[in-house]
Design a protein around this motif. Structure first.
Motif, PDB file in Angstrom:
ATOM      1  N   LEU A  73       5.307   0.913  -1.067  1.00 22.20           N
ATOM      2  CA  LEU A  73       4.867  -0.162  -1.581  1.00 22.20           C
ATOM      3  C   LEU A  73       3.562   0.150  -2.712  1.00 22.20           C
ATOM      4  O   LEU A  73       2.803   0.844  -2.483  1.00 22.20           O
TER       5      LEU A  73
ATOM      6  N   ASP B 297       8.908  -4.790   4.395  1.00 25.26           N
ATOM      7  CA  ASP B 297       8.316  -5.337   2.763  1.00 25.26           C
ATOM      8  C   ASP B 297       9.072  -3.686   2.318  1.00 25.26           C
ATOM      9  O   ASP B 297       8.993  -4.511   1.078  1.00 25.26           O
ATOM     10  N   LEU B 298       9.416  -3.000   2.474  1.00 29.94           N
ATOM     11  CA  LEU B 298       9.763  -1.881   1.838  1.00 29.94           C
ATOM     12  C   LEU B 298      10.864  -2.361   1.544  1.00 29.94           C
ATOM     13  O   LEU B 298      11.353  -2.625   0.310  1.00 29.94           O
TER      14      LEU B 298
ATOM     15  N   ARG C 161      -2.745  -8.617   1.932  1.00 34.74           N
ATOM     16  CA  ARG C 161      -2.295  -7.850   3.000  1.00 34.74           C
ATOM     17  C   ARG C 161      -3.158  -7.376   4.116  1.00 34.74           C
ATOM     18  O   ARG C 161      -3.138  -6.834   4.827  1.00 34.74           O
TER      19      ARG C 161
ATOM     20  N   LEU D  30      11.416  -4.829  -1.061  1.00 33.05           N
ATOM     21  CA  LEU D  30      11.067  -4.635  -2.863  1.00 33.05           C
ATOM     22  C   LEU D  30      11.829  -3.666  -3.156  1.00 33.05           C
ATOM     23  O   LEU D  30      12.539  -4.050  -4.344  1.00 33.05           O
TER      24      LEU D  30
ATOM     25  N   ALA E 243       2.995   1.271   5.717  1.00 35.00           N
ATOM     26  CA  ALA E 243       4.020   0.100   4.832  1.00 35.00           C
ATOM     27  C   ALA E 243       4.743  -0.798   5.522  1.00 35.00           C
ATOM     28  O   ALA E 243       5.849   0.473   6.584  1.00 35.00           O
TER      29      ALA E 243
END
Length: 338
Positions: free
Chosen positions: A336, A99-100, A163, A103, A95
Motif C-alpha cells: 500500500l 485493501d491491496l 489506519r 487499490l 497490508a
C-alpha cells in the motif's frame, strides 16, 4: 479486436483446477523445500534452494495478484483466503488483502497509478549522506527503495489516522515473522542470509517487470482522477512478455507479461491469458516488448527514472520508442502506498 467482440465467458469461466492446484502446490512446496535446501551444507544445493525459493516467492506474488481479481476460484472467500496465504509468503501481509485488492482494482478502473507521497521529493528532503547511500545501493542493483517503502508500509498505521486500527495487527505480524526469521538465523545464519538473497531476487524481478507495463499518470491517493477511456488504457499499457516465439517461457512469470490482454479482461485467469491475447491482438502491435529488450533500459535508467518519470514507449508517429521508455519506479500491487 476489442473485448466486446469475443466470447468473454470462455476466458472467464473456463476453469483448470489441475493448473490451479499444481501451481499453488508448487509455490508452497517450493517455498518450504527452498528453505530446506538453504539449510544444507552442500553449496550446490544452497544455490538450487535460492533459485527455488526466489521462484516460489515470485509465484506467490503473481498468484496473489490473480486472487485480488478473484480470478482463480468462483468463491470470493477462497480467493481471499489463498490471497492472504500468498501475502504471508512474500511479505505483503502487512497490508490487508482487501485493501491491496481495492487499490489494485482502482488502478484498472481509473487507468492511473497511485501514491501517497512523492518518492523523489522524499529522497531530496533526506540528509545528503542517507540519500547518497540509498542511491548508491540502487546503482549496485540492491533494491534499497523497495525496502524503504516496505518499512514505511509496516509502520504507516502509526502516522496515518485512517489506519490506526491496524497498529496491533501489524506489530503482531512483525513479531511472528521476525521470530520465525530469528529462529532460522539461530539454526543457520547462512540460511537466513540466503533467504535474504532470494527475497532480493524476487523484488528485483518484480520491479523489472512492473517498471515497463504502463506509462500511466501517477496521482495521490484520494485526489481527483481525470476520466480515462479504454483507448488511453491500451495506448499506455505494454505486454512485456519473456518471449513471443516460445510462449511457454512466459509461464515462468505466470503469463503476467500479457498485460494488455489482462487489462482488457482483468478477471481472466493467468492460464487463459495467452489464448485471450491471441483472440484480441494480431501479434504485431506496438505494445509488444520482450523483457530481454528492456534489460538495457532497466540498467541505463535505474537511477535517472527517479527524476525523469516513466517516459514514453511509443512516439508521436505511433512507433515503438525504447529510447524514451524509462520505466516506473516502485509500483507494486503488494504494498500500500504509505
Amino acid at each position: 479486436m476489442m473485448i466486446d467482440t469475443i466470447e468473454i465467458n470462455h476466458y472467464l469461466h473456463q476453469r483448470k483446477p489441475l493448473w490451479n492446484s499444481s501451481t499453488i502446490l508448487y509455490t508452497l512446496v517450493g517455498y518450504v523445500g527452498g528453505i530446506a535446501l538453504l539449510l544444507s551444507a552442500n553449496g550446490w544445493l544452497n544455490a538450487l534452494g535460492v533459485a527455488l525459493l526466489t521462484h516460489s516467492l515470485l509465484f506467490s506474488a503473481y498468484l496473489a495478484h490473480d486472487f485480488m481479481h478473484s480470478a482463480l476460484f468462483e468463491s470470493k472467500a477462497w480467493n481471499v483466503a489463498f490471497g492472504n496465504l500468498m501475502l504471508w509468503l512474500n511479505g505483503g501481509c502487512y497490508a490487508r488483502f482487501e485493501d491491496l485488492a481495492r487499490l489494485h482494482i482502482a488502478h484498472h478502473v481509473n487507468r492511473v497509478d497511485f501514491c501517497r507521497f512523492d518518492l523523489t521529493t522524499f529522497l531530496n528532503a533526506m540528509p545528503a549522506p542517507m540519500r547518497s547511500l540509498l542511491l548508491a545501493l540502487e546503482w549496485l542493483y540492491f533494491p534499497s527503495l523497495a525496502f524503504l517503502l516496505r518499512v514505511r508500509a509496516i509502520f504507516a498505521p502509526f502516522w496515518e489516522p485512517d489506519r490506526n486500527n491496524e497498529r496491533v495487527r501489524n506489530m503482531v505480524i512483525l513479531l511472528i515473522r521476525g521470530g520465525l526469521f530469528a529462529l532460522l538465523g539461530f539454526v543457520s545464519p547462512k540460511a537466513l542470509l540466503l533467504y535474504f538473497v532470494s527475497y532480493i531476487g524476487m523484488l528485483t524481478i518484480l520491479r523489472f517487470v512492473d517498471a515497463f507495463q504502463h506509462t500511466y499518470e501517477v496521482f495521490p491517493v484520494g485526489s481527483a482522477i481525470p476520466k480515462r477511456d479504454r483507448a488511453h488504457e491500451q495506448a499506455n499499457t505494454f505486454s512485456n512478455v519473456i518471449s513471443l516465439r516460445y510462449g511457454w517461457l512466459n509461464v515462468l512469470l505466470l503469463n503476467f507479461g500479457y498485460h494488455n490482454a489482462h487489462h482488457e479482461l482483468m478477471k481472466c485467469p493467468w492460464y487463459n491469458l495467452p489464448a485471450l491475447d491471441r483472440a484480441l491482438f494480431n501479434g504485431d502491435e506496438v505494445h509488444y516488448i520482450t523483457l530481454p529488450e528492456l534489460l538495457v533500459n532497466y540498467h541505463r535508467y535505474r537511477l535517472s527514472r527517479l527524476y525523469s518519470g516513466q517516459g514514453r514507449g511509443v512516439d508521436e508517429q505511433g512507433k515503438r520508442s525504447l529510447e524514451t521508455f524509462y520505466g516506473a519506479i516502485e509500483v507494486s500491487f503488494l504494498v500500500l502506498p504509505a
